[in-house]
Design a protein around this motif. Sequence first.
Motif, PDB file in Angstrom:
ATOM      1  N   ARG A  16       0.769  -0.044  -4.343  1.00  8.51           N
ATOM      2  CA  ARG A  16       1.834   0.968  -4.301  1.00  8.51           C
ATOM      3  C   ARG A  16       2.977   0.530  -3.387  1.00  8.51           C
ATOM      4  O   ARG A  16       3.651   1.344  -2.784  1.00  8.51           O
ATOM      5  CB  ARG A  16       1.259   2.307  -3.839  1.00  8.51           C
ATOM      6  N   GLU A  45       6.398   2.217  -3.905  1.00  8.12           N
ATOM      7  CA  GLU A  45       6.523   3.556  -3.344  1.00  8.12           C
ATOM      8  C   GLU A  45       6.746   3.508  -1.835  1.00  8.12           C
ATOM      9  O   GLU A  45       7.521   4.299  -1.289  1.00  8.12           O
ATOM     10  CB  GLU A  45       5.262   4.369  -3.643  1.00  8.12           C
ATOM     11  N   GLU A 104      10.300   2.520  -1.249  1.00 11.00           N
ATOM     12  CA  GLU A 104      11.208   3.631  -1.524  1.00 11.00           C
ATOM     13  C   GLU A 104      11.193   4.653  -0.390  1.00 11.00           C
ATOM     14  O   GLU A 104      12.239   5.176   0.006  1.00 11.00           O
ATOM     15  CB  GLU A 104      10.801   4.308  -2.838  1.00 11.00           C
TER      16      GLU A 104
END
Length: 362
Positions: free
Chosen positions: A289, A292, A295
Motif C-alpha cells: 500500500r 496510499e 498520498e
Amino acid sequence: MDTTIGSRVRTILQEQGLTQKELAHKVGMPADALSRALNGVRGFGSLEIVQLADELGVEVYWLITGKEDPNRLQVAARHAYDHGTSTYSNRSASDDTGVLRDIQVAYQQACPSEPLPASRLPADAVELRQALAGPDGVRRFADVVEARFEVDVVRIREVGTDYAMSIGGRAVVVLRETANWFYENWSLAHELGHLVDGDDCATTSANAAAERAANRFAAEVLLPADEMKRLQDVTEATQLGSLLWDWGVSTAAVRIRAEALGLELRPTVRGWLETPTVQFLRATAMPDRWAEIAERRREATARRFPAFICDAHERGITEGRLGASTLAWMLGVDEDAVEVSRPDTQRLSVQELAAAFGTSLA
C-alpha cells in the motif's frame, strides 16, 4: 486625550523615551516630514502608518483608530521538550512572529468591518473524539474541526513550530507543513487542548503543566484508554499497521501512551513500536500500500488556509479593495498567477487604509 494619529505617536514616544528625530530615522522618514505629520500639517502615508506601528510595537488598527482591534491576536505556542533540562522552549518564536502577524492581517483584510465569526470549541476531549468518529474521521481532522467547531486550520511551511491562536473570537491553529500526517494529527489535537483549556502562553517560554495537559488532551482524543487495549490482542504486523493507519498516530506516540497506561504488550509489538512509523508501514505492515502512504504524506504537505478567507480575498480583489499579494501568499503562488479580475488600482490613502480596517478618520 489621544484623538489623532499624531497625538498617539507623541504619547508613545514619551512613554518609550524616544525623540521624534530617532523615530524618523528608524522608519526612514525625514525628520521634518514626521514633525509636520505629527502636528497635522501633512498626512501620513499608508506605508508610513505600517512602519510606525511596527517600530512602536502597536497595532495598525489602534494607531489609526485609537481603539482596540476586535480581531486582535493572542497566541499560545507549542513548545519542544528538552529531555536534558526537563524544560519546554520555542526557539523559532522570533522568526515566527512576523508570519503569525501576516496571518492576522489576512483575517483582518477578509473581515474588515466586523468581528470574525466566533468559534465554538469542544467541551472536552470526548466531544472532539465523537466528532472524529466515522470513516476517515482522523484523516479529515482539519475539515472536521472547521465544520463542527469553526476552528480554522492553517498549514504553512514558514513557521518553525505549531501554534494555537485567537484572532478576536476566532480560534486558529497554525500547523507547520510536514510529510508526517501522524505528527500533524497529534499537533492539531495538542493545540486544540490549549484552546479548550484557555491557555495564553508566551511564544518564547512555556508552562510545563499546560504543555503536559495539552498532551493528555491529545492522547484522550487520539488514543483513549479503551481503544489502546486493542494492542494487547495484536499478534501480526498487519494488525498493528491497521491500527496505526486508522488512529492516524505514530509508533512513538502509541509506545509512550502504552507505557503511560501500563499495558503489557508482546515483545514483537514493542519492537515494532520502536521502528519509525513510515518505515514500519512501508516495509513491514503495509508493503503493498505504498501508494496510499505516499498520498497521505502528500496531503500533509499541502498548503492550507480556510476557504472563507481565500474567498473573501478574491471578492476584495475584484472589488478593488485588496491587492492580490496576500491571496498569492496564502495560496503559495506568485502574485501574477492569481487569476482574479482586478480593476485599476491606485496607492491607498490613509483614509482608504482606515476603511480597509472598517473604520473612519472622520
